[in-house]
Design a protein around this motif. Structure first.
Motif, PDB file in Angstrom:
ATOM      1  N   PHE A  88       3.305 -59.365   3.617  1.00  0.00           N
ATOM      2  CA  PHE A  88       3.640 -59.424   2.194  1.00  0.00           C
ATOM      3  C   PHE A  88       5.141 -59.285   1.985  1.00  0.00           C
ATOM      4  O   PHE A  88       5.620 -59.365   0.846  1.00  0.00           O
ATOM      5  CB  PHE A  88       2.891 -58.352   1.387  1.00  0.00           C
ATOM      6  N   ARG A  89       5.895 -59.124   3.074  1.00  0.00           N
ATOM      7  CA  ARG A  89       7.343 -58.949   2.967  1.00  0.00           C
ATOM      8  C   ARG A  89       8.124 -60.154   3.447  1.00  0.00           C
ATOM      9  O   ARG A  89       9.301 -60.297   3.119  1.00  0.00           O
ATOM     10  CB  ARG A  89       7.782 -57.718   3.770  1.00  0.00           C
ATOM     11  N   SER A  90       7.499 -61.003   4.258  1.00  0.00           N
ATOM     12  CA  SER A  90       8.216 -62.116   4.862  1.00  0.00           C
ATOM     13  C   SER A  90       7.316 -63.333   4.958  1.00  0.00           C
ATOM     14  O   SER A  90       6.170 -63.238   5.392  1.00  0.00           O
ATOM     15  CB  SER A  90       8.713 -61.723   6.264  1.00  0.00           C
ATOM     16  N   ALA A  91       7.855 -64.485   4.542  1.00  0.00           N
ATOM     17  CA  ALA A  91       7.092 -65.726   4.669  1.00  0.00           C
ATOM     18  C   ALA A  91       7.073 -66.216   6.107  1.00  0.00           C
ATOM     19  O   ALA A  91       6.187 -66.964   6.506  1.00  0.00           O
ATOM     20  CB  ALA A  91       7.695 -66.797   3.759  1.00  0.00           C
ATOM     21  N   GLN A  92       8.043 -65.779   6.898  1.00  0.00           N
ATOM     22  CA  GLN A  92       8.140 -66.185   8.297  1.00  0.00           C
ATOM     23  C   GLN A  92       7.638 -65.068   9.207  1.00  0.00           C
ATOM     24  O   GLN A  92       7.798 -63.878   8.908  1.00  0.00           O
ATOM     25  CB  GLN A  92       9.588 -66.517   8.651  1.00  0.00           C
TER      26      GLN A  92
ATOM     27  N   LEU B  22      -8.775 -55.021   0.700  1.00  0.00           N
ATOM     28  CA  LEU B  22      -7.722 -54.084   0.294  1.00  0.00           C
ATOM     29  C   LEU B  22      -7.008 -54.586  -0.942  1.00  0.00           C
ATOM     30  O   LEU B  22      -7.043 -55.772  -1.273  1.00  0.00           O
ATOM     31  CB  LEU B  22      -6.737 -53.845   1.443  1.00  0.00           C
ATOM     32  N   VAL B  23      -6.349 -53.654  -1.619  1.00  0.00           N
ATOM     33  CA  VAL B  23      -5.502 -53.949  -2.779  1.00  0.00           C
ATOM     34  C   VAL B  23      -4.123 -53.383  -2.477  1.00  0.00           C
ATOM     35  O   VAL B  23      -3.997 -52.219  -2.070  1.00  0.00           O
ATOM     36  CB  VAL B  23      -6.076 -53.338  -4.065  1.00  0.00           C
ATOM     37  N   LEU B  24      -3.117 -54.213  -2.658  1.00  0.00           N
ATOM     38  CA  LEU B  24      -1.739 -53.819  -2.370  1.00  0.00           C
ATOM     39  C   LEU B  24      -0.945 -53.672  -3.662  1.00  0.00           C
ATOM     40  O   LEU B  24      -0.951 -54.553  -4.512  1.00  0.00           O
ATOM     41  CB  LEU B  24      -1.078 -54.875  -1.482  1.00  0.00           C
ATOM     42  N   ILE B  25      -0.234 -52.536  -3.782  1.00  0.00           N
ATOM     43  CA  ILE B  25       0.733 -52.331  -4.858  1.00  0.00           C
ATOM     44  C   ILE B  25       2.079 -52.090  -4.188  1.00  0.00           C
ATOM     45  O   ILE B  25       2.222 -51.168  -3.383  1.00  0.00           O
ATOM     46  CB  ILE B  25       0.352 -51.131  -5.744  1.00  0.00           C
ATOM     47  N   GLU B  26       3.049 -52.940  -4.508  1.00  0.00           N
ATOM     48  CA  GLU B  26       4.356 -52.841  -3.838  1.00  0.00           C
ATOM     49  C   GLU B  26       5.461 -53.166  -4.846  1.00  0.00           C
ATOM     50  O   GLU B  26       5.169 -53.552  -5.984  1.00  0.00           O
ATOM     51  CB  GLU B  26       4.392 -53.767  -2.608  1.00  0.00           C
ATOM     52  N   PRO B  27       6.726 -52.995  -4.463  1.00  0.00           N
ATOM     53  CA  PRO B  27       7.815 -53.104  -5.447  1.00  0.00           C
ATOM     54  C   PRO B  27       7.906 -54.432  -6.196  1.00  0.00           C
ATOM     55  O   PRO B  27       8.540 -54.480  -7.258  1.00  0.00           O
ATOM     56  CB  PRO B  27       9.069 -52.853  -4.592  1.00  0.00           C
TER      57      PRO B  27
ATOM     58  N   ALA C  31     -16.234 -50.571   0.043  1.00  0.00           N
ATOM     59  CA  ALA C  31     -15.139 -50.039  -0.766  1.00  0.00           C
ATOM     60  C   ALA C  31     -13.808 -50.515  -0.196  1.00  0.00           C
ATOM     61  O   ALA C  31     -13.591 -50.484   1.018  1.00  0.00           O
ATOM     62  CB  ALA C  31     -15.193 -48.516  -0.780  1.00  0.00           C
ATOM     63  N   PRO C  32     -12.890 -50.968  -1.042  1.00  0.00           N
ATOM     64  CA  PRO C  32     -11.604 -51.457  -0.553  1.00  0.00           C
ATOM     65  C   PRO C  32     -10.659 -50.320  -0.181  1.00  0.00           C
ATOM     66  O   PRO C  32     -10.891 -49.158  -0.523  1.00  0.00           O
ATOM     67  CB  PRO C  32     -11.065 -52.245  -1.747  1.00  0.00           C
ATOM     68  N   ILE C  33      -9.603 -50.676   0.507  1.00  0.00           N
ATOM     69  CA  ILE C  33      -8.519 -49.749   0.841  1.00  0.00           C
ATOM     70  C   ILE C  33      -7.360 -50.015  -0.115  1.00  0.00           C
ATOM     71  O   ILE C  33      -7.084 -51.163  -0.471  1.00  0.00           O
ATOM     72  CB  ILE C  33      -8.069 -49.946   2.301  1.00  0.00           C
ATOM     73  N   LEU C  34      -6.673 -48.955  -0.545  1.00  0.00           N
ATOM     74  CA  LEU C  34      -5.490 -49.101  -1.394  1.00  0.00           C
ATOM     75  C   LEU C  34      -4.247 -48.883  -0.548  1.00  0.00           C
ATOM     76  O   LEU C  34      -4.107 -47.862   0.125  1.00  0.00           O
ATOM     77  CB  LEU C  34      -5.528 -48.077  -2.535  1.00  0.00           C
ATOM     78  N   LEU C  35      -3.339 -49.865  -0.588  1.00  0.00           N
ATOM     79  CA  LEU C  35      -2.020 -49.743   0.032  1.00  0.00           C
ATOM     80  C   LEU C  35      -1.003 -49.629  -1.093  1.00  0.00           C
ATOM     81  O   LEU C  35      -0.897 -50.530  -1.932  1.00  0.00           O
ATOM     82  CB  LEU C  35      -1.705 -50.965   0.899  1.00  0.00           C
ATOM     83  N   LEU C  36      -0.268 -48.535  -1.113  1.00  0.00           N
ATOM     84  CA  LEU C  36       0.669 -48.262  -2.200  1.00  0.00           C
ATOM     85  C   LEU C  36       2.050 -48.016  -1.601  1.00  0.00           C
ATOM     86  O   LEU C  36       2.346 -46.931  -1.097  1.00  0.00           O
ATOM     87  CB  LEU C  36       0.188 -47.040  -2.999  1.00  0.00           C
ATOM     88  N   ASP C  37       2.887 -49.043  -1.641  1.00  0.00           N
ATOM     89  CA  ASP C  37       4.204 -48.975  -1.019  1.00  0.00           C
ATOM     90  C   ASP C  37       5.263 -48.552  -2.032  1.00  0.00           C
ATOM     91  O   ASP C  37       5.474 -49.232  -3.036  1.00  0.00           O
ATOM     92  CB  ASP C  37       4.563 -50.345  -0.426  1.00  0.00           C
ATOM     93  N   ASP C  38       5.895 -47.427  -1.762  1.00  0.00           N
ATOM     94  CA  ASP C  38       7.009 -46.925  -2.564  1.00  0.00           C
ATOM     95  C   ASP C  38       6.658 -46.817  -4.050  1.00  0.00           C
ATOM     96  O   ASP C  38       7.298 -47.449  -4.898  1.00  0.00           O
ATOM     97  CB  ASP C  38       8.227 -47.836  -2.375  1.00  0.00           C
ATOM     98  N   PRO C  39       5.672 -46.006  -4.393  1.00  0.00           N
ATOM     99  CA  PRO C  39       5.271 -45.897  -5.807  1.00  0.00           C
ATOM    100  C   PRO C  39       6.359 -45.328  -6.702  1.00  0.00           C
ATOM    101  O   PRO C  39       6.325 -45.533  -7.920  1.00  0.00           O
ATOM    102  CB  PRO C  39       4.050 -44.976  -5.753  1.00  0.00           C
TER     103      PRO C  39
END
Length: 350
Positions: free
Chosen positions: A52-56, A110-115, A294-302
């Protein structure tokens, strides 16, 4: 789903990291650049097949290494693993080779919340379509098949338009294409209604103060008042000139308004972030209620997403939930989460 053991090798600055997380909230804390986000990025790659941080892929593989690997053992008894080089990838589920990313996505929801999550509010329609489609993939059996069929027919129609095929040929494609489109639109519309109701309930439960009356509306990608067959008939000449189909669920959008005004215009950046977090947590709640696992929550730098009051409210709410959560932060929080101190690409005591 709950990850009970995680092994990450040669992933960004992580040489070899192995950890046993808890079933509740797991906090990865440490300085910027320590490797915290890389750990949840590795989980994301295992589930989605991409970063989710790099297209490459090249920046994700540790410098000087040929490939990265991520292996997770789930509490439910399953074991997932991927190995990715710059040219190829290999996946295994429960000891069997697997090349279908959809099987990894189903095995590890999973569900991702990021900046950059605020892009769900102020970004283009594609991001909001992906948001809806991901939810439907997990909760509506048959949605993926309908979307795959529509996508295949859309490619055929676009090819026919570019090849200046006859109207008769194009209409033969449009007939089954419209059936798949109607299925997609009906399921998306129902999910938006459910999302609206869950978002209202969740805002109260987490004590989030959304600015004004937030309204969600599904826009199907063609003007109201007539069906897609009529829309394609009306647009066919223009579609021929451009060489692609301009109307249909592939152009749909989830319209977000606040007190009747577009949310991207009416809300400040901080308010947009709060709305995006609320939408994603609402999706998490829906998946938890209706998906097979049940999904996993990934919460980057809330801290970059929420102000102190809303962050405290979220940290108080999370331990009460059934899903496993992974949080990254620079400062060790005061809550009694399971803590992992990350420093220079490795786990350290304290």
């Amino acid at each position: 789903m709950t990850i009970e053991h995680l092994l990450v090798r040669d992933f960004r600055n992580l040489s070899s990291v192995e950890l046993t997380p808890g079933p509740g909230v797991n906090c990865l804390y440490g300085d910027n650049g320590a490797g915290k986000t890389s750990l949840i990025e590795a989980i994301y790659l295992l589930a989605r097949g991409r970063s989710f941080r790099s297209a490459q892929l090249a920046p994700v593989i540790r410098h000087g290494c040929e490939a990265l690997s991520v292996v997770a053992r789930l509490q439910e008894g399953h074991r997932l693993g991927v190995e990715r080089s710059r040219e190829s990838w290999r996946g295994r589920i429960d000891g069997q080779d697997c090349q279908r990313l959809s099987e990894f996505a189903a095995a590890l929801p999973l569900v991702l919340i990021e900046p950059d999550s605020h892009r769900l509010v102020d970004g283009g329609p594609e991001r909001r379509r992906q948001f809806l489609d991901w939810q439907l993939f997990h909760v509506e059996q048959g949605y993926l098949q309908s979307w795959q069929r529509y996508s295949r027919l859309l490619k055929q129609r676009n090819a026919a338009l570019r090849a200046t095929a006859s109207d008769l040929t194009i209409k033969a494609i449009e007939s089954p294409m419209a059936v798949a489109a109607e299925q997609i639109n009906a399921l998306r519309h129902a999910q938006v209604e459910r999302l609206q109701a869950v978002m209202t309930e969740l805002s109260t439960a987490v004590a989030f103060r959304l600015p004004g009356d937030i309204q969600l509306t599904y826009r199907p990608g063609h003007p109201g008042g007539f069906d897609l067959i009529q829309a394609w008939d009306e647009q066919r000449s223009s579609d021929r000139e451009r060489g692609f189909t301009q109307r249909g669920p592939h152009r749909a959008d989830l319209k977000l308004t606040c007190a009747g005004h577009p949310a991207a215009v009416a809300l400040s950046r901080g308010q947009q972030k709060l709305l995006a977090v609320t939408l994603l947590l609402s999706q998490l709640s829906i998946l938890e209620q209706t998906a097979h696992a049940a999904p996993i929550l990934l919460l980057d730098d809330p801290v970059s997403e929420l102000d102190a009051r809303h962050l405290d409210a979220l940290f108080s709410w999370l331990p009460q939930q059934r899903h496993q959560a992974w949080i990254t932060t620079t400062a060790k929080p005061s809550q009694s989460f399971m803590m992992f101190h990350v420093e220079q690409g490795r786990l350290v005591d304290g």
